[in-house]
Motif scaffolding. Structure first.
Motif, short mmCIF file in Angstrom:
data_model
loop_
_atom_site.label_atom_id
_atom_site.label_comp_id
_atom_site.label_asym_id
_atom_site.label_seq_id
_atom_site.Cartn_x
_atom_site.Cartn_y
_atom_site.Cartn_z
N SER A 17 11.04 9.84 -21.47
CA SER A 17 10.97 10.15 -22.89
C SER A 17 9.90 9.29 -23.56
O SER A 17 9.13 8.61 -22.90
CB SER A 17 12.34 9.95 -23.54
OG SER A 17 12.31 10.45 -24.86
N THR A 18 9.90 9.32 -24.88
CA THR A 18 8.83 8.70 -25.65
C THR A 18 8.70 7.20 -25.42
O THR A 18 7.61 6.68 -25.17
CB THR A 18 9.08 8.92 -27.15
OG1 THR A 18 9.47 10.28 -27.34
CG2 THR A 18 7.84 8.62 -27.97
N PHE A 19 9.82 6.51 -25.49
CA PHE A 19 9.78 5.04 -25.47
C PHE A 19 10.13 4.45 -24.11
O PHE A 19 10.11 3.23 -23.94
CB PHE A 19 10.72 4.47 -26.53
CG PHE A 19 10.42 4.98 -27.91
CD1 PHE A 19 9.18 4.73 -28.50
CD2 PHE A 19 11.36 5.73 -28.60
CE1 PHE A 19 8.90 5.21 -29.78
CE2 PHE A 19 11.09 6.20 -29.88
CZ PHE A 19 9.85 5.96 -30.46
N TRP A 32 17.97 1.47 -18.64
CA TRP A 32 16.83 1.83 -19.48
C TRP A 32 15.58 1.15 -18.95
O TRP A 32 15.60 -0.06 -18.66
CB TRP A 32 17.06 1.42 -20.93
CG TRP A 32 15.90 1.78 -21.81
CD1 TRP A 32 14.92 0.95 -22.27
CD2 TRP A 32 15.59 3.08 -22.30
NE1 TRP A 32 14.02 1.65 -23.01
CE2 TRP A 32 14.40 2.97 -23.05
CE3 TRP A 32 16.19 4.34 -22.17
CZ2 TRP A 32 13.80 4.06 -23.69
CZ3 TRP A 32 15.60 5.43 -22.79
CH2 TRP A 32 14.43 5.28 -23.54
N GLN A 33 14.52 1.92 -18.84
CA GLN A 33 13.23 1.39 -18.38
C GLN A 33 12.17 1.66 -19.44
O GLN A 33 11.79 2.81 -19.67
CB GLN A 33 12.83 2.07 -17.07
CG GLN A 33 11.44 1.70 -16.58
CD GLN A 33 11.15 2.33 -15.23
OE1 GLN A 33 11.46 1.78 -14.20
NE2 GLN A 33 10.55 3.52 -15.24
N PRO A 34 11.70 0.63 -20.15
CA PRO A 34 10.69 0.85 -21.18
C PRO A 34 9.40 1.41 -20.57
O PRO A 34 9.07 1.10 -19.42
CB PRO A 34 10.45 -0.57 -21.74
CG PRO A 34 11.64 -1.36 -21.34
CD PRO A 34 12.12 -0.77 -20.05
N THR A 35 8.70 2.19 -21.34
CA THR A 35 7.43 2.76 -20.90
C THR A 35 6.50 1.64 -20.43
O THR A 35 6.36 0.61 -21.10
CB THR A 35 6.77 3.53 -22.06
OG1 THR A 35 7.63 4.61 -22.41
CG2 THR A 35 5.41 4.09 -21.64
N GLY A 36 5.89 1.83 -19.29
CA GLY A 36 4.95 0.85 -18.78
C GLY A 36 5.58 -0.23 -17.93
O GLY A 36 4.88 -1.09 -17.38
#
Length: 269
Positions: free
Chosen positions: A63-65, A116-120
């Motif tokens: 997803s986005t974030f 949860w895995q943040p983008t990047g």
DNA sequence: ATGTTGACCTGTAAGC
DNA sequence: TGCTTACAGGTCAACA
């Protein structure tokens, strides 16, 4: 329930209903599965699920974030249901989607996980994983070289996620039978030629299981509620005392590394 | 470092 | 019919 084929079948089953949908609400009904469900999962609200990927037995809803990571543990199941469907026992987590459907995680034993895995970033749980068995990342050379000097049973070796991901108890038994390797044999005492055949067998058994919709033992069902049919093709798993499909000798049943194992003492050396 | 064991949980089936 | 026990598709932490 899930080894790699069952997770992949789940991914394929939920994707048409979930991909490209905006998340209307995130609901955490049971806050701790294997680990606490982080508050970051609420970052999904009002954001679209852009893709659903799989790494090992983890599903990543992009997803986005960042990505929501789902793991099914031993007993986890994903279902897609109309949002108004009443919760049932052991429903722990839900994504409500804009199409009126909800993705629900049900897990009686709570060995599963929601992360949860943040983008990047690469989540710590995904950092030590070996190659994907159904891609060119898994080669015979990889298994052969990693196995040198290992004294533990080859069955434990191929079930080690740092060696190769996605090979659980069912398919480890099946791949070793298909290759004629005794699961008790030391991993370091197997030739390169035999690892070549074992590599092919791992890929073959996992791919065939996915084609058949996975293996339904107790309670695995696909997202549409249908069972998987690979159970009908199991040669040794769960068949202790029954005749070997190749030679007819009784299939042996023995615990190896605390996991029940099945093999033919004539066909597997 | 490597290998082995216990732990996490509930549901189900088998045994008495 | 009950009660008790063993075991189940996974993985991690703590030991030797």
């Amino acid at each position: 329930m899930p080894e790699l084929p069952e997770v992949e079948v789940s991914r394929l089953g939920i994707t048409p209903h979930v991909e490209k949908q905006r998340v209307q609400a995130v609901r955490v009904w049971y806050p701790t599965l294997r680990w606490p469900i982080p508050d970051d999962v609420y970052l999904l609200e009002q954001q679209p699920i852009t893709a659903i990927h799989r790494r090992a037995k983890y599903l990543l809803l992009e997803s986005t974030f960042g990505a929501l990571i789902l793991h099914l543990g031993m007993s986890g199941k994903l279902r897609v249901v109309p949002t108004e469907t009443p919760r049932v026992k052991h429903d722990h987590f839900e994504l409500e989607l804009e199409n009126g459907l909800s993705l629900r995680l049900n897990d009686a034993r709570r060995f599963g996980a929601v992360l949860w895995q943040p983008t990047g970033e690469l989540h710590p749980q995904l950092q030590q994983l070996g190659p994907e068995p159904l891609t060119d990342a898994l080669t015979a050379d990889h298994l052969y070289h990693l196995s040198r000097g290992k004294t533990g049973p080859v069955k434990n070796f191929i079930m080690d996620n740092a060696v190769v991901v996605g090979v659980g108890n069912i398919y480890a038994n099946e791949a070793l039978f298909a290759t004629g390797i005794d699961p008790r044999r030391a991993a370091g005492n197997i030739s390169q030629a035999r690892y070549a055949r074992l590599t092919d067998a791992i890929k073959d058994v996992l791919a065939r299981a996915i084609e058949q919709g996975g293996t339904t033992l107790r309670d695995f069902t696909r997202a549409d509620g249908q069972p998987g049919y690979f159970r009908l093709e199991l040669a040794v798993y769960g068949r202790g005392g029954l005749p070997c499909p190749t030679c007819g000798r009784e299939i042996a049943e023995q615990r190896i590394g605390q996991r029940n194992s099945f093999f033919c003492t004539r066909c597997q050396r």
